[in-house]
Design an enzyme around this catalytic site. Sequence first.
Site, PDB file in Angstrom:
ATOM      1  N   PRO A   2       0.834  -1.203   0.000  1.00  0.00           N
ATOM      2  CA  PRO A   2       0.000   0.000   0.000  1.00  0.00           C
ATOM      3  C   PRO A   2       0.872   1.256   0.000  1.00  0.00           C
ATOM      4  CG  PRO A   2      -0.758  -1.583   1.639  1.00  0.00           C
ATOM      5  CD  PRO A   2       0.565  -2.079   1.148  1.00  0.00           C
ATOM      6  N   GLU A   3       0.632   2.144  -0.955  1.00  0.00           N
ATOM      7  CA  GLU A   3       1.385   3.397  -1.047  1.00  0.00           C
ATOM      8  C   GLU A   3       0.489   4.550  -0.604  1.00  0.00           C
ATOM      9  OE1 GLU A   3       4.502   3.481  -1.568  1.00  0.00           O
ATOM     10  OE2 GLU A   3       4.905   1.497  -2.393  1.00  0.00           O
ATOM     11  N   HIS A  89      -4.795 -13.952  10.343  1.00  0.00           N
ATOM     12  CA  HIS A  89      -3.966 -12.821   9.928  1.00  0.00           C
ATOM     13  C   HIS A  89      -4.441 -11.491  10.521  1.00  0.00           C
ATOM     14  CE1 HIS A  89      -1.975 -15.592   7.335  1.00  0.00           C
ATOM     15  NE2 HIS A  89      -3.017 -15.750   6.535  1.00  0.00           N
ATOM     16  N   ARG A 107       1.627 -10.832   6.129  1.00  0.00           N
ATOM     17  CA  ARG A 107       3.085 -10.911   6.224  1.00  0.00           C
ATOM     18  C   ARG A 107       3.638 -10.284   7.506  1.00  0.00           C
ATOM     19  NH1 ARG A 107       5.488  -9.264   0.409  1.00  0.00           N
ATOM     20  NH2 ARG A 107       7.354 -10.162   1.356  1.00  0.00           N
ATOM     21  N   ARG A 151      22.872  14.290  -7.042  1.00  0.00           N
ATOM     22  CA  ARG A 151      22.605  12.868  -6.799  1.00  0.00           C
ATOM     23  C   ARG A 151      22.924  12.046  -8.053  1.00  0.00           C
ATOM     24  NH1 ARG A 151      17.537  11.865  -2.738  1.00  0.00           N
ATOM     25  NH2 ARG A 151      17.823  13.698  -1.419  1.00  0.00           N
TER      26      ARG A 151
END
Length: 271
Positions: A2-3, A89, A107, A151
Amino acid sequence: MPELPEVEVTRQSFADAIAGARVLGLSLGKPLRWPLGVAPQSLVGRRVGAVQRRGKYLWLPLEPGGLLLHLGMSGSLGFQPEPPPLGPHDHFELRTDQGVLRLTDPRRFGAVLWSPALDLDPAAKLLAGLGLEPFDPRFDGAYLHERLRGRRVAIKPALMAGDVVVGAGNIYACEALFQAGIDPRLPAGRLSRPRSERLAQAVRRVLGDALRLGGSTLRDFKDAHGIAGSFQMQAMVYGRAGEPCRVCATPIRRLVQGQRATYHCPRCQKK
């Protein structure tokens, strides 16, 4: 994973429903990334404030103090009046007089962490290295150009790092770079001012589209009401290796950067 769009969609899906609720109890399943840091019983009776988001973290005020939540790689939050029995879970459950907030994380890379305030440790320490929010008025081409100066890392991993701008996860970085016409392998420090402005605009546009479409559901993401996102259905390059570019018909290419798959059009995106 999830972002930012998925986390913000999750926040919006339960924030109003839980605001003002009184905590009736808190239970934990298998250990998550960090210990909770407070006795669950000590939170009973507290009122839930306005849920906030910073980057991919959610802040759940419990006045005083609050809980900092992270969905990890595969976590999701559900908020229901009467949820089904806990499954294998389900590792965190906050019961309130307005419903039950539950974290499901197969997870177990997610986190629920107590902090006395958002600007005090441990929350402050975890949030200290985050860049600007993409919809912050200060996030523009001039800011992006200045922060990327010198960079040597490629622009795509630099964009994903989160210390310049938050929210440009893998799918969204690929899509933003395509919209800006920038090859993902370009050294970040070589990005010109005009291209920096195009990229800043593309990041905001892509993330804004993702929010409107409920985020991306590549595997199992759903909001707090179980609704999947659909941004992935309109992706221009992500997940389309070998398929024709929707602009020029050149086959989309896939490469690996920092152990993450990158998708780009070799004709539309230039170094």
